[in-house]
Design a protein around this motif. Structure first.
Motif, short mmCIF file in Angstrom:
data_model
loop_
_atom_site.label_atom_id
_atom_site.label_comp_id
_atom_site.label_asym_id
_atom_site.label_seq_id
_atom_site.Cartn_x
_atom_site.Cartn_y
_atom_site.Cartn_z
N PHE A 57 0.87 -1.18 0.00
CA PHE A 57 0.00 0.00 0.00
C PHE A 57 0.91 1.23 0.00
CE2 PHE A 57 -2.32 -3.41 2.12
CZ PHE A 57 -3.52 -3.42 1.42
N PRO A 58 1.16 1.82 -1.15
CA PRO A 58 2.13 2.92 -1.25
C PRO A 58 1.81 4.14 -0.40
CG PRO A 58 1.65 2.01 -3.42
CD PRO A 58 0.67 1.39 -2.47
N THR A 59 0.52 4.39 -0.13
CA THR A 59 0.15 5.57 0.66
C THR A 59 -0.84 5.20 1.75
OG1 THR A 59 -1.77 6.18 -0.71
CG2 THR A 59 0.40 7.01 -1.41
N LYS A 60 -0.89 6.06 2.76
CA LYS A 60 -1.85 5.84 3.86
C LYS A 60 -3.28 5.94 3.35
CE LYS A 60 -2.60 9.02 7.09
NZ LYS A 60 -2.50 9.87 8.31
N GLU A 61 -3.54 6.85 2.42
CA GLU A 61 -4.90 7.00 1.90
C GLU A 61 -5.35 5.75 1.16
OE1 GLU A 61 -7.37 9.71 -1.30
OE2 GLU A 61 -5.91 10.69 0.00
N LEU A 62 -4.46 5.15 0.40
CA LEU A 62 -4.80 3.91 -0.32
C LEU A 62 -5.14 2.80 0.66
CD1 LEU A 62 -5.01 2.54 -3.10
CD2 LEU A 62 -2.60 1.90 -2.86
N LEU A 63 -4.35 2.69 1.72
CA LEU A 63 -4.61 1.67 2.75
C LEU A 63 -5.94 1.95 3.45
CD1 LEU A 63 -3.82 -0.72 4.48
CD2 LEU A 63 -2.28 0.77 5.78
N TYR A 64 -6.19 3.20 3.77
CA TYR A 64 -7.44 3.59 4.44
C TYR A 64 -8.65 3.25 3.57
CZ TYR A 64 -10.78 6.74 6.76
OH TYR A 64 -11.88 7.27 7.41
N ARG A 65 -8.56 3.60 2.31
CA ARG A 65 -9.67 3.32 1.40
C ARG A 65 -9.93 1.81 1.30
NH1 ARG A 65 -11.78 7.27 -1.85
NH2 ARG A 65 -12.43 5.70 -3.34
N GLN A 66 -8.88 1.01 1.36
CA GLN A 66 -9.07 -0.43 1.29
C GLN A 66 -9.77 -0.95 2.53
OE1 GLN A 66 -8.20 -2.44 -1.51
NE2 GLN A 66 -9.65 -3.71 -0.36
N VAL A 67 -9.42 -0.40 3.69
CA VAL A 67 -10.09 -0.78 4.93
C VAL A 67 -11.58 -0.43 4.85
CG1 VAL A 67 -10.33 -0.21 7.39
CG2 VAL A 67 -8.06 -0.63 6.42
N VAL A 68 -11.89 0.76 4.38
CA VAL A 68 -13.27 1.19 4.25
C VAL A 68 -14.01 0.33 3.23
CG1 VAL A 68 -14.76 3.08 3.50
CG2 VAL A 68 -12.81 3.56 4.97
N GLN A 69 -13.36 0.06 2.11
CA GLN A 69 -13.99 -0.76 1.07
C GLN A 69 -14.29 -2.16 1.59
OE1 GLN A 69 -12.03 -0.73 -2.77
NE2 GLN A 69 -12.79 -2.78 -3.25
N ASN A 70 -13.39 -2.71 2.40
CA ASN A 70 -13.60 -4.06 2.93
C ASN A 70 -14.85 -4.15 3.78
OD1 ASN A 70 -11.30 -4.93 1.67
ND2 ASN A 70 -10.10 -5.25 3.52
N ILE A 71 -15.02 -3.21 4.72
CA ILE A 71 -16.20 -3.27 5.58
C ILE A 71 -17.46 -3.00 4.76
CG2 ILE A 71 -16.10 -0.84 6.32
CD1 ILE A 71 -17.17 -3.88 8.46
N PHE A 72 -17.37 -2.12 3.77
CA PHE A 72 -18.54 -1.84 2.95
C PHE A 72 -18.94 -3.06 2.13
CE2 PHE A 72 -20.68 0.34 -0.70
CZ PHE A 72 -21.77 0.79 0.04
N GLU A 73 -17.96 -3.78 1.59
CA GLU A 73 -18.27 -4.98 0.81
C GLU A 73 -18.88 -6.06 1.68
OE1 GLU A 73 -14.64 -6.02 -1.14
OE2 GLU A 73 -14.93 -4.55 -2.77
N ILE A 74 -18.44 -6.15 2.94
CA ILE A 74 -19.05 -7.11 3.87
C ILE A 74 -20.50 -6.73 4.10
CG2 ILE A 74 -19.02 -7.92 6.27
CD1 ILE A 74 -15.95 -7.65 6.16
N TRP A 75 -20.77 -5.44 4.26
CA TRP A 75 -22.15 -4.99 4.45
C TRP A 75 -22.99 -5.28 3.20
CZ3 TRP A 75 -20.58 0.38 6.82
CH2 TRP A 75 -20.34 0.22 8.19
N LEU A 76 -22.41 -5.08 2.03
CA LEU A 76 -23.15 -5.35 0.79
C LEU A 76 -23.53 -6.82 0.68
CD1 LEU A 76 -21.27 -3.21 -1.91
CD2 LEU A 76 -23.45 -2.72 -0.81
N GLN A 77 -22.60 -7.68 1.05
CA GLN A 77 -22.88 -9.12 1.01
C GLN A 77 -24.01 -9.49 1.96
OE1 GLN A 77 -19.09 -10.95 1.85
NE2 GLN A 77 -18.16 -10.19 -0.04
N ALA A 78 -24.03 -8.84 3.12
CA ALA A 78 -25.09 -9.10 4.09
C ALA A 78 -26.45 -8.72 3.52
CB ALA A 78 -24.82 -8.33 5.38
N ALA A 79 -26.46 -7.73 2.64
CA ALA A 79 -27.72 -7.24 2.08
C ALA A 79 -28.25 -8.10 0.95
CB ALA A 79 -27.55 -5.80 1.59
N ASP A 80 -27.51 -9.11 0.52
CA ASP A 80 -27.99 -9.99 -0.55
C ASP A 80 -29.31 -10.65 -0.17
OD1 ASP A 80 -25.85 -9.39 -2.14
OD2 ASP A 80 -24.72 -11.22 -1.69
#
Length: 213
Positions: A57-80
């Motif tokens: 993860f070259p930058t802190k922002e890229l790492l942060y966005r991945q953390v946020v994306q991960n939890i959001f994708e988990i929430w999306l899966q729950a909504a199936d």
């Protein structure tokens, strides 16, 4: 037993390293926020050299966005369950179960999301305007169909979704408060089940998806 190919072994090592980094980053961002977190602190929590973080993860922002994306994708899966359910009792009930389990197993991810949004979503505003908006509109369509079929009361679907999010994510975002009120102890398995059942009963009866007692 056949040996893993060098390319597969490399891919596995990369996945393991990324998972370790993301877990550490989730914890640090939850506790310190985006501004207070540093790549060095995340590296220390992960037990890795700082150079390893920058490799993946070259930058802190890229790492942060991945953390946020991960939890959001988990929430999306729950909504199936919304799309697959016959009606609100099954769909919303299963959604509550899933969201409560996410709050139990991924509390730091939920806290990162909550902190980001409370600060005006400076990093993930594009998520809110695109992916979250599309997801919300899709679930509103499902809920409106259930209302038109007479399966639940004619309520505003948007406010129902807000209530579901607030209630289930409270168990992650305010976990310390809940533990304090629980005698300074985490909720047991039985208490988590009781919480899920009570939330489902209160909400499903409130929207007319369950008969009143």
């Amino acid at each position: 037993m056949p040996k893993a190919s060098p390319s597969n072994s490399k891919k596995l090592r990369r996945q393991e390293a990324e998972a370790l980094i993301l877990s550490a980053a989730e914890k640090v961002f939850a506790e310190a926020g985006f501004g207070g977190a540093t790549m060095q602190l995340i590296a220390d929590v992960a037990g890795l050299p700082k150079a390893n973080l920058h490799y993946y993860f070259p930058t802190k922002e890229l790492l942060y966005r991945q953390v946020v994306q991960n939890i959001f994708e988990i929430w999306l899966q729950a909504a199936d369950v919304f799309d697959q359910a016959e009606g609100p009792e099954e769909g919303i009930g299963a959604y509550i179960d899933a969201k409560m389990e996410i709050s139990r197993r991924h509390p730091n991810g939920s806290k990162v999301w909550a902190s980001e949004v409370m600060h005006g979503a400076p990093v993930i505003q594009d998520y809110l305007e695109t992916t979250l908006t599309d997801w919300t509109n899709g679930r509103i369509t499902v809920i409106e169909r259930w209302i038109s079929e007479g399966r639940m009361a004619p309520i505003d679907p948007r406010h129902l979704l807000y209530m579901l999010w607030a209630t289930t994510q409270h168990y992650a975002d305010f976990g310390h408060q809940i533990e304090t009120l629980n005698g300074s102890a985490p909720l047991s398995d039985a208490q988590w089940e009781a919480a899920k059942n009570n939330i489902k009963t209160i909400i499903l009866r409130g929207i007319g998806a369950l008969p009143t007692a």
